[in-house]
Design an enzyme around this catalytic site. Structure first.
Site, PDB file in Angstrom:
ATOM      1  N   ASP A 287       0.920  -1.197  -0.013  1.00 43.18           N
ATOM      2  CA  ASP A 287      -0.068   0.126   0.029  1.00 43.18           C
ATOM      3  C   ASP A 287       1.002   1.363  -0.018  1.00 43.18           C
ATOM      4  OD1 ASP A 287      -2.146   1.726   0.150  1.00 43.18           O
ATOM      5  OD2 ASP A 287      -3.135   0.810   2.119  1.00 43.18           O
ATOM      6  N   SER A 288       0.471   2.500  -0.113  1.00 45.30           N
ATOM      7  CA  SER A 288       1.010   3.470  -0.030  1.00 45.30           C
ATOM      8  C   SER A 288       1.941   3.662   1.035  1.00 45.30           C
ATOM      9  CB  SER A 288       0.124   4.904  -0.202  1.00 45.30           C
ATOM     10  OG  SER A 288       1.033   6.069   0.095  1.00 45.30           O
TER      11      SER A 288
END
Length: 569
Positions: A287-288
């Protein structure tokens, strides 16, 4: 090299496998490092964007929603300057509006689940895929397969298909079927492994934890992921979410630091569980990494190469792309990340792109379609499906005193309280304005509560208020949001003079167009409706039902009582 090229999700022929390996060996170290990264683009100037892609040659690049022509042009620039065709992702979990401002705002996943009908998830996938492809998007950061186990979680909420693992699986599977109907030039990530929705905190701000036992996890999140991996999921997005009980099962000697490691950095979770125990052969993307949940475990200088070394294949987003590239290169030089592992990761990225036909499309110049393709965005057919979905989803949670239906003849004068209203991330209008205009169009005389007034006027008696108004309606739009840890109704300070003190005197109705759990903050309300999405289609459906022109057919995908005693009697 631990990649099964001929098996799911790649299904490469011998010739395609040879192509991947040949391409891999032709790349320089810098080009290999580039394929590990998928940054987000904040560059507006075309020449600057061209220079950025030429310099870094990233494995992919994401644009936030913008006017369709602009994003399509940006995607064309990215592909024109990429020697290896780029993955172009978008958050098209709720419709094409996740890629372009003109895209269809179909509805949040929870709204889709509230219909009880997977055909709407199929339609959501079709629309998201068609509108994404028109822009050159080839990667859906969707579907979300988290489970809304915790009513206080500030992220899952309306972004999930609800609290039932079976419903989540059914809806997510239908979304995938619709998304992929348009062809193999699209891939998707199921997310956020190992599963959000247990903790009541936000992984954007700190590492959070899925604290289920191994058996509990396998019966819920594990069941979903295993089924969708078997279905052929090409990618899994790993969150900054720990899975401590499974880490201890895989590594009984795990240290406290290893037990509390976020999934994105955990060898036990990514390699031990997802890659080995779950036999996942596809792409694993973080994820980010701009989220603090990623930073919380170790220095970024170490975390950048460690994420790849411990099992992830692509590194999502950056604060400084140049710095992270240097961190990755330094990690290779220091032995944190081996070249053997780099080659395996890049081969997997190339295998995915080959399986999608991106190299073929690059040769034909068709990675990004022409401007005419944008005509599909916001089509009348898509709008009608979104309208139908909203109508089917609106849920009457309770109407204990028969306050419904209302009409201008019997409830002419209405006081409306609008709480938490704002334009959402994808540009949907303020739902309070839409709702008030719709009531006035029907012939109601509407006043709105003035939130600049914090103290009651002594001349405004209780009796006068009750005699003046035939009905009070709360329009609730306190939606979940990244980096916002509390999603509750915020009463007007200091005296909460907007509270429903009149609930036993005039018909009082609350309608939530976002968070489905607001009953915890107004349990005295006798009539409560969940509408899930702040769209014009939803407002239209709600007004029809308030006036009795349409039946309530929505089913609760979550526990709206939040476990409170008085709401369960």
């Amino acid at each position: 090299m631990n990649i099964r090229f001929s098996e799911k999700p790649f299904y490469l022929s011998k010739e395609q496998t040879a192509f991947v390996l040949e391409k891999l060996h032709s790349l320089t170290l810098d080009e290999k490092i580039g394929q590990l990264f998928l940054p987000i683009n904040y560059i507006e100037d075309e020449q600057e964007l061209r220079a950025f892609v030429k310099r870094f040659q990233p494995g992919g690049l994401m644009n936030r929603p913008a006017p369709a022509k602009l994003n399509q042009k940006r995607h064309r620039v990215i592909q024109d300057e990429s020697r290896i065709p780029a993955l172009i992702p978008a958050n098209i979990e709720s419709g094409g509006n996740g890629a372009a401002t003109e895209g269809t705002a179909f509805g949040n996943p929870l709204q889709v689940a509230a219909t009880g009908d997977a055909s709407y998830a199929l339609a959501l996938g079709r629309i998201s895929g068609a509108e994404g492809r028109a822009l050159g998007v080839n990667y859906a950061f969707a579907p979300i397969v988290d489970i809304d186990n915790n009513t206080l979680n500030p992220i899952t909420n309306t972004r999930t298909f609800g609290k039932s693992p079976e419903t989540v699986l059914k809806m997510a599977s239908a979304y995938i079927d619709g998304l992929m109907e348009g062809g193999r030039n699209m891939c998707y990530s199921i997310k956020h492994f190992p599963g959000d929705g247990v903790d009541d905190r936000d992984q954007h701000l700190h590492t959070t934890y899925n604290t289920l036992s191994v058996d509990q996890w396998e019966a819920s999140y594990g069941m979903i992921y295993r089924t969708l991996i078997e279905k052929g999921a090409p990618a899994v997005m790993v969150g900054h979410i720990g899975l401590p009980e499974y880490v201890k099962a895989i590594n009984p000697k795990a240290t406290k630091k290893e037990i509390l490691c976020p999934g994105s950095l955990s060898k036990e979770i990514v390699t031990g569980l997802l890659r080995e125990r779950m036999n996942f052969n596809g792409l694993i993307i973080t994820d980010s990494t701009s989220m603090n949940g990623f930073y919380a475990h170790m220095s970024r200088e170490l975390a950048v190469p460690a994420a790849i070394a411990n099992g992830c294949d692509m590194f999502l987003f950056n604060f400084s792309v140049a710095e992270d590239y240097e961190f990755m290169k330094a990690g290779i030089e220091k032995g944190i990340l081996s070249m053997e592992r780099v080659n395996e990761v890049v081969a997997r990225v190339l295998a995915l792109k080959t399986s999608m036909g991106l190299f073929e499309d690059q040769a034909k110049g068709t990675l990004v379609p022409g401007e005419d393709a944008l005509k599909v965005l916001g089509s009348e057919k898509a709008a009608n499906l979104a309208r139908d979905c909203a109508d089917r989803a609106v849920t009457l949670v309770k109407d204990e005193e028969g306050n419904l239906p209302i009409s201008p003849e019997t409830h002419k004068k209405v006081m409306v309280y609008v709480m938490g209203d704002r334009e959402d991330f994808y540009g949907n209008q303020k739902v309070g304005d839409l709702f008030i205009r719709a009531l006035e169009k029907e012939g109601f005389d509407v006043d709105t509560f003035d939130y600049s007034v914090h103290f009651p006027d002594p001349a405004d008696t209780t009796k006068a208020f009750i005699e003046k108004y035939d009905c009070a309606i709360y329009v609730l739009s306190e939606g979940t949001s990244s980096n916002q840890t509390t999603v509750r109704l915020k009463w007007n300070l200091p005296l909460a003079n907007d509270a429903p003190w009149f609930v036993n005197d005039i018909p009082t109705i609350a309608i939530s167009f976002a968070n489905p759990y607001h009953l915890r903050d107004m349990p005295e309300i006798k009539t409560y409706i969940n509408a899930y999405t702040t769209s014009a289609y939803t407002v239209e459906a709600v007004v029809d039902k308030l006036l009795g022109r349409s039946e309530f057919t929505g089913v609760n995908p979550v526990d709206t009582t939040c476990g409170y005693y008085e709401l369960n009697l």
